[in-house]
Design a protein around this motif. Sequence first.
Motif, PDB file in Angstrom:
ATOM      1  N   TYR A   1       0.818  -1.167   0.058  1.00  0.00           N
ATOM      2  CA  TYR A   1      -0.030  -0.057  -0.082  1.00  0.00           C
ATOM      3  C   TYR A   1       0.924   1.191  -0.066  1.00  0.00           C
ATOM      4  N   TYR A   2       0.326   2.424  -0.632  1.00  0.00           N
ATOM      5  CA  TYR A   2       1.331   3.434  -0.499  1.00  0.00           C
ATOM      6  C   TYR A   2       0.376   4.656  -0.275  1.00  0.00           C
ATOM      7  N   ASP A   3       1.028   5.796  -0.037  1.00  0.00           N
ATOM      8  CA  ASP A   3       0.380   7.346   0.318  1.00  0.00           C
ATOM      9  C   ASP A   3       0.306   8.012  -0.858  1.00  0.00           C
TER      10      ASP A   3
ATOM     11  N   LEU B   1      -2.793   5.889   8.088  1.00  0.00           N
ATOM     12  CA  LEU B   1      -1.775   6.685   7.898  1.00  0.00           C
ATOM     13  C   LEU B   1      -1.150   7.781   9.008  1.00  0.00           C
ATOM     14  N   PRO B   2      -0.092   8.044   9.282  1.00  0.00           N
ATOM     15  CA  PRO B   2       0.305   8.928  10.053  1.00  0.00           C
ATOM     16  C   PRO B   2      -0.403  10.412   9.695  1.00  0.00           C
TER      17      PRO B   2
ATOM     18  N   ALA C   1      -3.943  10.117   0.829  1.00  0.00           N
ATOM     19  CA  ALA C   1      -4.918   9.015   0.759  1.00  0.00           C
ATOM     20  C   ALA C   1      -4.269   7.598   0.534  1.00  0.00           C
ATOM     21  N   GLN C   2      -4.909   6.727   1.067  1.00  0.00           N
ATOM     22  CA  GLN C   2      -4.252   5.075   1.233  1.00  0.00           C
ATOM     23  C   GLN C   2      -4.584   4.760  -0.235  1.00  0.00           C
TER      24      GLN C   2
ATOM     25  N   LEU D   1       5.371   7.419   1.549  1.00  0.00           N
ATOM     26  CA  LEU D   1       5.389   6.300   2.680  1.00  0.00           C
ATOM     27  C   LEU D   1       4.708   5.024   1.878  1.00  0.00           C
ATOM     28  N   VAL D   2       5.136   3.650   2.415  1.00  0.00           N
ATOM     29  CA  VAL D   2       4.378   2.535   1.846  1.00  0.00           C
ATOM     30  C   VAL D   2       4.617   1.585   3.073  1.00  0.00           C
TER      31      VAL D   2
END
Length: 223
Positions: free
Chosen positions: A5-7, A75-76, A11-12, A35-36
């Motif tokens: 998954y990535y940002d 997500l952070p 959004a995811q 971010l992954v």
Amino acid sequence: MTDWYYDENGAQRGPVSEGDLNTMLVNRLLSPHTLVWTATLGSGWKPASQTHLEAAPQAVKPPPLPSAKNVPPPLPATINPSLPHQLAGVAASTGEPPSDFHPERVPAHDHYAKWMAFWPLLLMVVDMVLAADGNNIEYGPYSRVAPFLAVWGSLIFAVLDARNVYNSWRNPKRMALVPFILLSPLVYFWRRAWLLKTGYAYMGIWAGCALVYAIAFAVMAQS
């Protein structure tokens, strides 16, 4: 097969295969700082540059269907630049102070407004004391005492009252209040009543006290 998954702008996105993710990274469709997350990373997201990704592109394979077993953590928290404006809009619709409105919270009261409303009566007492001592309150050396106290007393009470109105969160839009005292206390009380959506009682009290003072002054000046 590993699901990733990535940002993307907060959004995811995903799940995607490792090969697809590598392809996007190598072709600069995603930044190395993106971010992954995958199941082997546990509960934390990491930038792609801190993982074994960014290898040579692998064969493109269709991603698997989402699996309930590998659910990524949230997500952070990130700061949305438009958030203060959104909160301000919500505050305007709900009547609550906006998020950037942070004065020192104090109890709301009208003590200074009451002092200002009855101030003409106190000035009448001052003139009565001077007149009883044989002073001419109209042309004598102390004739300017009452006007001096009237101007500066009203100004001080207006500043203190406006400060309480602001610090008690009754004026979240920071609308002007003190400058209206320069016109007259009557105008100040009108502005105050309009701003706080209260009655006009203080206007009536001040006007009545001012009338009593004017009558008393006329009587003392003739005597």
